[in-house]
Design an enzyme around this catalytic site. Structure first.
Site, PDB file in Angstrom:
ATOM      1  N   CYS A  90     -26.057  29.395   3.639  1.00  0.00           N
ATOM      2  CA  CYS A  90     -25.839  30.142   4.868  1.00  0.00           C
ATOM      3  C   CYS A  90     -24.454  30.792   4.881  1.00  0.00           C
ATOM      4  O   CYS A  90     -23.606  30.513   4.021  1.00  0.00           O
ATOM      5  CB  CYS A  90     -25.975  29.207   6.050  1.00  0.00           C
ATOM      6  SG  CYS A  90     -24.569  28.097   6.180  1.00  0.00           S
ATOM      7  N   CYS A 102     -21.716  22.516   6.702  1.00  0.00           N
ATOM      8  CA  CYS A 102     -21.519  23.544   5.677  1.00  0.00           C
ATOM      9  C   CYS A 102     -20.135  23.387   5.038  1.00  0.00           C
ATOM     10  O   CYS A 102     -19.975  23.583   3.835  1.00  0.00           O
ATOM     11  CB  CYS A 102     -21.660  24.940   6.288  1.00  0.00           C
ATOM     12  SG  CYS A 102     -23.032  25.108   7.443  1.00  0.00           S
ATOM     13  N   CYS A 104     -30.842  21.385   4.895  1.00  0.00           N
ATOM     14  CA  CYS A 104     -30.966  22.845   4.962  1.00  0.00           C
ATOM     15  C   CYS A 104     -31.315  23.440   3.602  1.00  0.00           C
ATOM     16  O   CYS A 104     -31.705  24.595   3.514  1.00  0.00           O
ATOM     17  CB  CYS A 104     -29.687  23.481   5.490  1.00  0.00           C
ATOM     18  SG  CYS A 104     -28.266  23.188   4.434  1.00  0.00           S
TER      19      CYS A 104
HETATM   20 FE1  FES Z   1     -26.587  24.068   5.515  1.00  0.00          FE
HETATM   21 FE2  FES Z   1     -24.901  25.913   6.169  1.00  0.00          FE
HETATM   22  S1  FES Z   1     -26.811  25.526   7.118  1.00  0.00           S
HETATM   23  S2  FES Z   1     -24.831  24.657   4.448  1.00  0.00           S
END
Ligand code: FES
Length: 143
Positions: A59, A103, A34
């Protein structure tokens, strides 16, 4: 609702945001998929995390996880902070959606990286095994 009240609260009003200029340890980790990055700063006094701050470029779940994780380790002995798992962070937030669990892993890893940095800077001996998960995930990042 997808996100718990607690996630929303820590996302909107994150605790311990910022940096510590004379930090005793700094840990930075990222997730290659991400692209989110989390940085944790710790102050250590008598083997206790006396202060902790974070900067997260990521995020909402990553921000909520950092906020909750810093709250969970503040004032705690290093030995306890080392045992904080992403599962405990997610539970403290009343859960995260499955695809957002990674996350909370960032929070666990960033804390471990900060403690490792503190150990390394102060020539404190430790068993490499306690940071095994950290080393593994970093290897993956290099691939
Ligand atoms: Fe990767 Fe939250 S989407 S840390």
């Amino acid at each position: 609702m997808l996100y718990s009240e607690k996630v929303m609260d820590h996302f909107r009003n994150p605790r311990n945001v910022g940096t510590i200029e004379d930090a005793d340890g700094i840990g930075e980790v990222g997730n290659v998929k991400c692209g989110d990055i989390m940085k944790i700063y710790i102050k250590v006094d008598n083997d206790t995390i006396s202060d902790v701050k974070f900067e997260t470029f990521g995020c909402g779940s990553a921000i909520a996880s950092s906020s909750m994780a810093t709250e969970l380790i503040k004032g705690k002995p290093i030995s306890e902070a080392l045992q904080l798992t992403n599962k405990a962070v997610a539970e403290a937030l009343d859960g995260l959606p499955a695809h957002k669990l990674h996350c909370s892993v960032l929070a666990e890893e960033a804390i471990q990286a900060a403690i490792k940095d503190y150990y390394d800077k102060n020539n404190i001996e430790y068993d490499e095994e306690i940071f095994a998960s950290l080393l593994r995930s970093h290897d993956e990042e290099d691939e």
